[in-house]
Enzyme design. Structure first.
Site, PDB file in Angstrom:
ATOM      1  CE1 TYR A 183      11.874 -12.258   7.458  1.00 11.28           C
ATOM      2  CE2 TYR A 183       9.737 -11.830   6.459  1.00 11.28           C
ATOM      3  CZ  TYR A 183      11.076 -11.532   6.589  1.00 11.28           C
ATOM      4  OH  TYR A 183      11.621 -10.508   5.853  1.00 11.28           O
ATOM      5  CB  SER A 211       8.700  -8.116   5.839  1.00  7.94           C
ATOM      6  OG  SER A 211       7.993  -8.927   4.930  1.00  7.94           O
TER       7      SER A 211
END
Length: 269
Positions: A147, A134
């Site tokens: 995350y 990401s």
């Protein structure tokens, strides 16, 4: 992949994983998709011709069974797309230990278990790995500690394969998407719409991407195209690379945003 190859895609029941399975199948490759939920996996399998295998990649026994099933079915394994992921919002002081453990177990420990199990087969075929990280692995955001940390670690886990096994023909690269219209991204967009008083998920995507050079969210098939290229012989000299599939987000200097006089304050703020 000019010839027919066998690729295992985790998180294959929706979003980027499903789009990758569809693209690879349309290109003539054999694909095994895995995930925890049977219904979406079976739907994607029916639509694409991929083979569905329900498994939890945080469970070592499930991981071994998944890799064995793929190799038993097709006799080899040429590619691995490490795509299964989980997000839980929160700053360090707000995250529970349970949420931290769940995110790290899914986004980092699971990929480690899968890579370790698949490695002998990938070395035999001089195969390729693509990790789906990401932009959070490269740039952090508010309340994103678990995350972002897990995706940054996944990036380096995949790069370690390139360093340690590149001389044996294994390639391992990473894609870093920004906002992509997926089931997983719809959830924070729903929260954003509620908190900001926006008119639904579509308005939230527009709000979240209005400072992106692309001025829009990505589509799953756009990330799938990048993944397919990294799996293919067309990228034969690409190893240990990190490809931002982000519409230019990571190229932007946020310190220049103040000079864009088109930026408007959100209603009610």
């Amino acid at each position: 992949m000019a010839d027919q190859h066998v690729v295992l895609v985790t998180g294959g029941g929706s979003g980027i994983g499903a789009a990758t399975a569809a693209l690879l199948r349309a290109s003539g490759h054999q694909v095994v998709i895995s995930g925890r939920r049977p219904e979406p996996l079976l739907r994607v399998a029916t639509e694409t011709g991929a083979v569905a295998h329900v498994s939890d990649t945080t469970d070592p026994a499930d991981v071994a069974g998944l890799v064995d099933a793929a190799v038993s079915r097709f006799g080899r394994l040429d590619g691995l797309v490490v795509n299964a992921g989980l997000g839980r919002p929160g700053a360090v002081g707000d995250l529970s230990v349970e949420d931290w453990d769940a995110v790290v177990r899914t986004n980092l420990t699971g990929p480690f278990l899968l890579l370790r199990a698949a490695l002998p087969h990938l070395l035999e075929t001089r195969g390729a790995v693509v990790g789906v990280a990401s932009v959070s692995a490269l740039r952090n955001g508010l309340a994103n500690a678990a995350y972002a940390t897990s995706k940054a670690a996944l990036l380096q886990l995949c790069r370690s394969l390139a360093v340690d096994y590149g001389h044996q023909g294994l390639r391992s690269n990473v894609v870093c998407p920004s906002w992509v219209r997926t089931e997983m991204a719809d959830r924070p967009m729903t929260r954003l719409a509620e908190l900001a008083g926006l008119d639904g998920v579509e308005a939230a995507y527009q709000e979240a991407t209005r400072l992106s050079p692309a001025r829009r969210a990505g589509e799953p098939h756009e990330v799938a195209e990048a993944i397919a290229w990294l799996l293919s012989p067309a990228s034969s000299l690409v190893n240990g690379a990190v490809l931002a599939v982000d519409g230019g987000v990571t190229a932007l200097d946020p310190g220049t945003v103040a000079f864009d006089f088109r930026v408007e304050r959100r209603p009610g703020r």
